[in-house]
Design a protein around this motif. Structure first.
Motif, PDB file in Angstrom:
ATOM      1  N   MET A 119       4.637  13.937   9.899  1.00  0.00           N
ATOM      2  CA  MET A 119       5.811  13.071   9.802  1.00  0.00           C
ATOM      3  C   MET A 119       5.489  11.791   9.038  1.00  0.00           C
ATOM      4  N   VAL A 120       4.333  11.204   9.325  1.00  0.00           N
ATOM      5  CA  VAL A 120       3.926   9.989   8.615  1.00  0.00           C
ATOM      6  C   VAL A 120       3.770  10.271   7.128  1.00  0.00           C
ATOM      7  N   LEU A 121       3.120  11.389   6.786  1.00  0.00           N
ATOM      8  CA  LEU A 121       2.920  11.740   5.376  1.00  0.00           C
ATOM      9  C   LEU A 121       4.245  11.947   4.655  1.00  0.00           C
ATOM     10  N   SER A 122       5.198  12.583   5.326  1.00  0.00           N
ATOM     11  CA  SER A 122       6.501  12.819   4.698  1.00  0.00           C
ATOM     12  C   SER A 122       7.205  11.497   4.409  1.00  0.00           C
ATOM     13  N   MET A 123       7.107  10.543   5.332  1.00  0.00           N
ATOM     14  CA  MET A 123       7.749   9.241   5.116  1.00  0.00           C
ATOM     15  C   MET A 123       7.010   8.421   4.066  1.00  0.00           C
ATOM     16  N   LEU A 124       5.684   8.543   4.037  1.00  0.00           N
ATOM     17  CA  LEU A 124       4.919   7.863   2.994  1.00  0.00           C
ATOM     18  C   LEU A 124       5.340   8.360   1.611  1.00  0.00           C
ATOM     19  N   ALA A 125       5.525   9.680   1.489  1.00  0.00           N
ATOM     20  CA  ALA A 125       5.937  10.254   0.199  1.00  0.00           C
ATOM     21  C   ALA A 125       7.318   9.743  -0.212  1.00  0.00           C
ATOM     22  N   MET A 126       8.244   9.690   0.732  1.00  0.00           N
ATOM     23  CA  MET A 126       9.593   9.206   0.426  1.00  0.00           C
ATOM     24  C   MET A 126       9.583   7.724   0.048  1.00  0.00           C
ATOM     25  N   CYS A 127       8.792   6.942   0.765  1.00  0.00           N
ATOM     26  CA  CYS A 127       8.706   5.510   0.476  1.00  0.00           C
ATOM     27  C   CYS A 127       8.094   5.275  -0.905  1.00  0.00           C
ATOM     28  N   TRP A 128       7.019   5.983  -1.211  1.00  0.00           N
ATOM     29  CA  TRP A 128       6.367   5.832  -2.516  1.00  0.00           C
ATOM     30  C   TRP A 128       7.323   6.188  -3.647  1.00  0.00           C
ATOM     31  N   TRP A 129       8.043   7.292  -3.478  1.00  0.00           N
ATOM     32  CA  TRP A 129       8.980   7.746  -4.525  1.00  0.00           C
ATOM     33  C   TRP A 129      10.088   6.712  -4.738  1.00  0.00           C
ATOM     34  N   ARG A 130      10.658   6.214  -3.642  1.00  0.00           N
ATOM     35  CA  ARG A 130      11.758   5.248  -3.744  1.00  0.00           C
ATOM     36  C   ARG A 130      11.274   3.929  -4.365  1.00  0.00           C
ATOM     37  N   CYS A 131      10.115   3.458  -3.942  1.00  0.00           N
ATOM     38  CA  CYS A 131       9.607   2.190  -4.458  1.00  0.00           C
ATOM     39  C   CYS A 131       9.204   2.316  -5.925  1.00  0.00           C
ATOM     40  N   ARG A 132       8.657   3.462  -6.291  1.00  0.00           N
ATOM     41  CA  ARG A 132       8.274   3.680  -7.692  1.00  0.00           C
ATOM     42  C   ARG A 132       9.518   3.766  -8.582  1.00  0.00           C
ATOM     43  N   LYS A 133      10.558   4.422  -8.072  1.00  0.00           N
ATOM     44  CA  LYS A 133      11.793   4.585  -8.833  1.00  0.00           C
ATOM     45  C   LYS A 133      12.493   3.252  -9.047  1.00  0.00           C
ATOM     46  N   GLU A 134      12.513   2.407  -8.010  1.00  0.00           N
ATOM     47  CA  GLU A 134      13.254   1.146  -8.083  1.00  0.00           C
ATOM     48  C   GLU A 134      12.349  -0.069  -8.293  1.00  0.00           C
ATOM     49  N   ASN A 135      11.056   0.206  -8.506  1.00  0.00           N
ATOM     50  CA  ASN A 135      10.091  -0.855  -8.815  1.00  0.00           C
ATOM     51  C   ASN A 135      10.102  -1.960  -7.751  1.00  0.00           C
ATOM     52  N   MET A 136      10.014  -1.552  -6.501  1.00  0.00           N
ATOM     53  CA  MET A 136       9.981  -2.519  -5.399  1.00  0.00           C
ATOM     54  C   MET A 136       8.544  -2.816  -5.009  1.00  0.00           C
ATOM     55  N   GLY A 137       8.266  -4.068  -4.722  1.00  0.00           N
ATOM     56  CA  GLY A 137       6.948  -4.467  -4.251  1.00  0.00           C
ATOM     57  C   GLY A 137       5.961  -4.697  -5.381  1.00  0.00           C
ATOM     58  N   THR A 138       4.858  -5.339  -5.019  1.00  0.00           N
ATOM     59  CA  THR A 138       3.797  -5.610  -5.988  1.00  0.00           C
ATOM     60  C   THR A 138       2.617  -4.677  -5.738  1.00  0.00           C
ATOM     61  N   ILE A 139       1.836  -4.448  -6.786  1.00  0.00           N
ATOM     62  CA  ILE A 139       0.652  -3.595  -6.689  1.00  0.00           C
ATOM     63  C   ILE A 139      -0.580  -4.467  -6.829  1.00  0.00           C
ATOM     64  N   SER A 140      -1.521  -4.300  -5.905  1.00  0.00           N
ATOM     65  CA  SER A 140      -2.773  -5.051  -5.946  1.00  0.00           C
ATOM     66  C   SER A 140      -3.937  -4.076  -6.085  1.00  0.00           C
ATOM     67  N   PRO A 141      -4.974  -4.453  -6.805  1.00  0.00           N
ATOM     68  CA  PRO A 141      -6.145  -3.566  -6.932  1.00  0.00           C
ATOM     69  C   PRO A 141      -6.768  -3.305  -5.557  1.00  0.00           C
ATOM     70  N   LEU A 142      -7.327  -2.126  -5.407  1.00  0.00           N
ATOM     71  CA  LEU A 142      -7.980  -1.784  -4.146  1.00  0.00           C
ATOM     72  C   LEU A 142      -9.238  -2.634  -3.984  1.00  0.00           C
ATOM     73  N   ASP A 143      -9.304  -3.392  -2.917  1.00  0.00           N
ATOM     74  CA  ASP A 143     -10.432  -4.281  -2.638  1.00  0.00           C
ATOM     75  C   ASP A 143     -11.170  -3.755  -1.405  1.00  0.00           C
ATOM     76  N   MET A 144     -12.267  -3.055  -1.639  1.00  0.00           N
ATOM     77  CA  MET A 144     -12.994  -2.443  -0.529  1.00  0.00           C
ATOM     78  C   MET A 144     -13.540  -3.494   0.435  1.00  0.00           C
ATOM     79  N   ARG A 145     -13.854  -4.676  -0.083  1.00  0.00           N
ATOM     80  CA  ARG A 145     -14.328  -5.726   0.815  1.00  0.00           C
ATOM     81  C   ARG A 145     -13.226  -6.133   1.798  1.00  0.00           C
ATOM     82  N   ASN A 146     -11.989  -6.218   1.295  1.00  0.00           N
ATOM     83  CA  ASN A 146     -10.857  -6.547   2.170  1.00  0.00           C
ATOM     84  C   ASN A 146     -10.587  -5.433   3.162  1.00  0.00           C
ATOM     85  N   VAL A 147     -10.735  -4.182   2.699  1.00  0.00           N
ATOM     86  CA  VAL A 147     -10.542  -3.036   3.599  1.00  0.00           C
ATOM     87  C   VAL A 147     -11.536  -3.110   4.760  1.00  0.00           C
ATOM     88  N   LEU A 148     -12.804  -3.371   4.433  1.00  0.00           N
ATOM     89  CA  LEU A 148     -13.834  -3.429   5.464  1.00  0.00           C
ATOM     90  C   LEU A 148     -13.628  -4.626   6.388  1.00  0.00           C
TER      91      LEU A 148
END
Length: 423
Positions: free
Chosen positions: A180-209
């Motif tokens: 269910m989570v994966l299905s909603m992630l896919a829908m959210c990604w598609w909608r945001c990509r289509k309508e250009n919502m939100g900002t994209i930041s580079p993956l920062d492994m230090r921040n992840v850790l």
């Protein structure tokens, strides 16, 4: 004739807004009198219905959800999810859904998941350029996994009503919840990509850790529940008690965001929700007995058989009934009213009872974002201040994704049964 008049009367009470457990209680008493079923049984069954050790997990998991919200653990999990997903289109929206999945793995409640994560993430989403109604819809949709990913309050109720192992039900909900989570992630990604919502930041492994280290309390609480139950080290009730103790110690002495003076209010909130659920569980036992005397399961089975008696037809019919009920009822009354009727029908055509429990409750969860009721939509509206009718159009894309996931869960039993150990 009398029974139909009683049913019509309680439907009027339901429309007038009388609490659902009173509506069901009036119907049970009236139906018992109509079919000459002794009323002395009602009092005895109401008491005995709650005299069950496994039900202690219910108030304890409710308290766990309130404690992790108050302790700041939910916020730390949300920060970790954002750090992991910020490099994708709609990263903050994806993080909202991911946070709901992580919070659900501790709390077991859809409303708590929507309210807590929605309250944390909605202001950030709007600030990041997301449409306010889409941000609210994202929190509402993410909250649906609150009753599927273990620990789940409604799985405890279902297991008690249908006499199934709560541990098995918890394990059965893991993969469907992830799907269910994966299905909603896919829908959210598609909608945001289509309508250009939100900002994209580079993956920062230090921040992840860094965020992972700060969220270790949440991960440990999830570990206690999932590993403890899966390995058989302790029962769901024991897992709930240990998790409550852990979250209390973490909130008071580690994060120090829970003050001793706040504990009475936290306990009161948990007690109020428990007080709402307990009467429904008790009255459901009497309701099952009345349904049995009325032959409700046989009547519904004959109706479904009119369309065909194959496994696929029966499953689709049961799913249609649950989906329709989800449009106007919350998951608890759906479970109390329909599970004792539909489960035996599904089992009679070869559906595993644990598998059907997941199918049933995923359908009930989808009802949380299905108009005209959609409890999560009302919760999201209350938390964010966005009018209900503005949220509805934005949630439809998530509804479509969840319906696809529901079909996969229903017709691929491995999702529900694959992790259950052979005992």
């Amino acid at each position: 004739m009398l029974l139909w008049l009683i049913t019509a009367g309680v439907l009027v009470l339901f429309v007038l807004g009388v609490p659902i457990f009173l509506v069901i209680g009036f119907w049970v008493v009236g139906a018992s009198m109509a079919i000459d079923f002794t009323l002395a049984n009602v009092g005895v069954t109401l008491f005995e219905g709650l005299n069950f050790f496994g039900l202690l997990a219910l108030p304890l998991f409710i308290l766990t959800g309130d404690l992790i919200a108050a302790a700041g653990i939910a916020r730390r999990l949300a920060n970790f999810a954002h750090a992991c997903l910020s490099w994708l289109h709609g990263g903050l929206g994806l993080a909202t859904i991911g946070s709901c999945g992580l919070f659900a793995a501790i709390s077991g409640s859809n409303a708590a998941t929507t309210a807590t994560i929605g309250g944390i993430m909605h202001p950030l989403l709007v600030k990041d350029g997301y449409r306010s109604h889409f941000a609210a819809a994202t929190a509402a949709a993410g909250g649906t996994v609150g009753i599927i990913i273990p620990p789940s309050i409604i799985f405890i109720v279902y297991g008690f009503i249908m006499n199934l192992s709560i541990s098995d039900l918890f394990i059965a909900g893991i993969l469907p919840g992830v799907l269910m989570v994966l299905s909603m992630l896919a829908m959210c990604w598609w909608r945001c990509r289509k309508e250009n919502m939100g900002t994209i930041s580079p993956l920062d492994m230090r921040n992840v850790l860094t965020t992972a280290r700060r969220a270790y309390l949440g991960f440990f609480a999830i570990f206690i529940v999932i590993y403890g139950i899966y390995s058989g080290v302790f029962s769901p009730t024991e897992a709930a008690a240990i998790t409550v103790g852990f979250c209390l110690v973490a909130g008071v002495f580690v994060t120090r965001e829970i003050k001793w003076r706040e504990l009475p209010d936290i306990l009161l909130r948990s007690g109020q929700l428990t007080g709402m659920l307990a009467p429904m569980i008790a009255i459901s036992i009497v309701m099952q007995q009345v349904f049995g005397l009325l032959g409700a399961a046989e009547t519904v089975s004959a109706f479904i058989a009119w369309f065909g008696d194959g496994k696929v037809v029966v499953l689709l019919a049961c799913m249609a009934i649950v989906f329709a009920a989800g449009c106007i009822l919350e998951s608890l009354p759906i479970t109390v009213i329909f599970a004792p009727i539909l489960a035996p029908i599904a089992v009679s055509v070869g559906v595993d009872p644990v598998h059907f429990s997941v199918i049933f409750l995923v359908g009930a969860a989808i009802g949380f974002i299905t108009p005209p009721f959609g409890l999560n939509l009302f919760v999201a509206s209350g938390v964010t201040g966005i009018p209900y009718m503005r949220i509805v159009p934005s949630v439809l894309i998530y509804l479509a994704g969840l319906l696809v996931a529901w079909m996969l869960i229903a017709f691929v039993p491995w999702f529900s049964l694959g992790l259950i150990p052979v005992r």
